[in-house]
Enzyme design. Structure first.
Site, PDB file in Angstrom:
ATOM      1  N   HIS A   1     -51.134  -9.635   3.405  1.00 22.47           N
ATOM      2  CA  HIS A   1     -51.996  -8.870   4.303  1.00 22.47           C
ATOM      3  C   HIS A   1     -53.376  -9.518   4.294  1.00 22.47           C
ATOM      4  O   HIS A   1     -53.909  -9.838   3.223  1.00 22.47           O
ATOM      5  CB  HIS A   1     -52.085  -7.416   3.829  1.00 22.47           C
ATOM      6  CG  HIS A   1     -52.701  -6.493   4.832  1.00 22.47           C
ATOM      7  ND1 HIS A   1     -54.039  -6.514   5.146  1.00 22.47           N
ATOM      8  CD2 HIS A   1     -52.149  -5.515   5.595  1.00 22.47           C
ATOM      9  CE1 HIS A   1     -54.292  -5.596   6.058  1.00 22.47           C
ATOM     10  NE2 HIS A   1     -53.172  -4.979   6.349  1.00 22.47           N
ATOM     11  N   PRO A   2     -53.997  -9.713   5.444  1.00 28.40           N
ATOM     12  CA  PRO A   2     -55.283 -10.417   5.468  1.00 28.40           C
ATOM     13  C   PRO A   2     -56.426  -9.645   4.807  1.00 28.40           C
ATOM     14  O   PRO A   2     -57.430 -10.244   4.421  1.00 28.40           O
ATOM     15  CB  PRO A   2     -55.556 -10.612   6.962  1.00 28.40           C
ATOM     16  CG  PRO A   2     -54.760  -9.550   7.643  1.00 28.40           C
ATOM     17  CD  PRO A   2     -53.528  -9.382   6.809  1.00 28.40           C
TER      18      PRO A   2
END
Length: 404
Positions: free
Chosen positions: A235-236
């Site tokens: 997940h960024p």
């Protein structure tokens, strides 16, 4: 107290949907409405019916693809060029609450059943259109399929690994997203109709839906001035929120806040990890992700996936194995919630996903009792008997002349 029969009826019992749609976005929307108790009458085209009747795989000549998304519906073929069938369609419109179509803009108008005309003749009708780009804007006349809007809507640019090519999401994300938004719109319009007795036009563009499902990608791009790109399975904005190598495979760990990271470190028997200056908060862990992954995998590689699942679950840290599709059929959680159902096709049954909307006061599908999708024109005689005066002839072999 409600009877057993009443409990089996869904909350949309009494709602009739005319389904002019085909392939996936429209049929998935109307399948959800049927799962919720609506009567869905599928209007099909001459000879072949819905395009997906020709999509594999097949069981005894019947399409499994078609059966998946058309369970619980009725089928009738109408010839729009026939005055008799046009009269029958008007009668169906009189009795219907919702119309769903996913032709390109202009097709329903050319057939004589566009939203402007029906708003005048059938003001109670909720008219839902699903198309690639909606019915306004410079792209409205262009054809749009799932792959097209996945590419144009940016999701492919975020899917895959940083050093790899952009990838299509593994399911028809564009179609399914549009189907869900169309269903929400229809339910909102049905509720509003209880107040003012008026139907509504619902215009769903698949590209719009892709933009709406981009989570924070647009906002991050605008605020940070950097174009988001592929991050593999991480997940960024959260860390750890990805898969880690174990002794016999990969295990997903989603420690989405600082408290969970502390619990994860304890579960892995490396409490010092939580005190490392590089990993003290989520922002630091995102910045130092390669170092964090290396530190976690130095531990997870020493034991199999099941070992770590046991430890992490016991500690309350969200985690999962990476299952292949075959493992879903016997997944204890899915089975406990009736999420694996049987559908009949070609005289045999196959397993697929059930209805995820669990409503108190309504009985869910019975997994052992197969659902079924209609044969082409299967319900014509029954619908004619319902619509025509007693004693009127029901003999008519004409069929719906569909238009792409």
């Amino acid at each position: 107290m409600a009877t057993q029969q009443e409990l089996k009826k869904g909350p949309l019992d009494g709602i009739t949907v005319l389904d002019f749609s085909r392939v996936l976005a429209g049929p998935y929307c109307t399948m959800l409405l049927a799962d919720l108790g609506a009567r869905v009458i599928k209007i099909e085209k001459i000879g072949t019916g819905d395009d997906t009747r020709a999509f594999g795989p097949f069981m005894n000549g019947e399409s499994v693809y078609f059966s998946c998304f058309n369970r619980g519906k009725e089928s009738i073929v109408l010839d729009i060029k026939s005055p008799r069938d046009r009269d029958l369609l008007e009668k169906l419109l009189d009795k219907s609450d919702v119309l769903v179509e996913n032709f390109r803009p202009g097709v329903m108008e050319r057939l004589g059943y566009g939203p402007a005309r029906l708003a005048q003749t059938h003001p109670h009708l909720i008219y839902a259109s699903i198309s690639g780009f909606g019915h306004s804007g410079p792209y409205s006349d262009l054809p749009g399929y799932d792959m097209v809007v996945q590419a144009m809507g940016g999701i492919m640019s975020l899917t895959g690994w940083p050093d790899g090519r952009p990838a299509r999401v593994g399911t028809s994300f564009g179609d399914l997203g549009a189907a869900l938004f169309a269903t929400v719109g229809i339910l909102a319009a049905l509720y509003r109709r209880t107040h003012d007795a008026q139907g509504r036009r619902i215009d769903i563009g698949m590209l719009d839906c892709q933009a709406a499902l981009m989570e924070t990608a647009l906002a991050r791009c605008d605020v940070e001035g950097r174009v988001p790109t592929r991050t593999g399975d991480s997940h960024p904005s959260l860390a750890p929120f990805e898969s880690f190598e174990a002794q016999d495979g990969r295990v997903v760990i989603a420690a989405g806040n600082d408290a969970l990271f502390l619990l994860m470190a304890d579960a892995l028997s490396v409490p010092q990890l939580a005190a490392d200056a590089r990993f003290l908060n989520n922002d630091l862990r995102c910045r130092n992700r390669p170092d964090m992954i290396a530190a976690v995998e130095a531990v997870t590689k020493t034991a199999p996936v099941e070992h770590w699942l046991g430890r992490l679950n016991e500690a309350g840290v969200p985690c999962a194995p990476i299952n292949t599709i075959d493992r879903l059929f016997d997944h204890p959680q899915l089975l406990a919630r009736n999420m694996i159902v049987n559908v009949k096709g070609g005289g045999k049954t196959f397993r697929t996903a059930g209805n995820p909307i669990k409503l108190a006061g309504h009985i869910d599908f019975e997994p052992a009792r197969p659902l079924s999708a209609p044969a082409l024109n299967q319900h014509r005689s029954a619908i004619l008997r319902e619509l025509l005066p007693e004693g009127a002839s029901t003999v008519n072999d004409s069929e719906f002349m569909g238009e792409e």
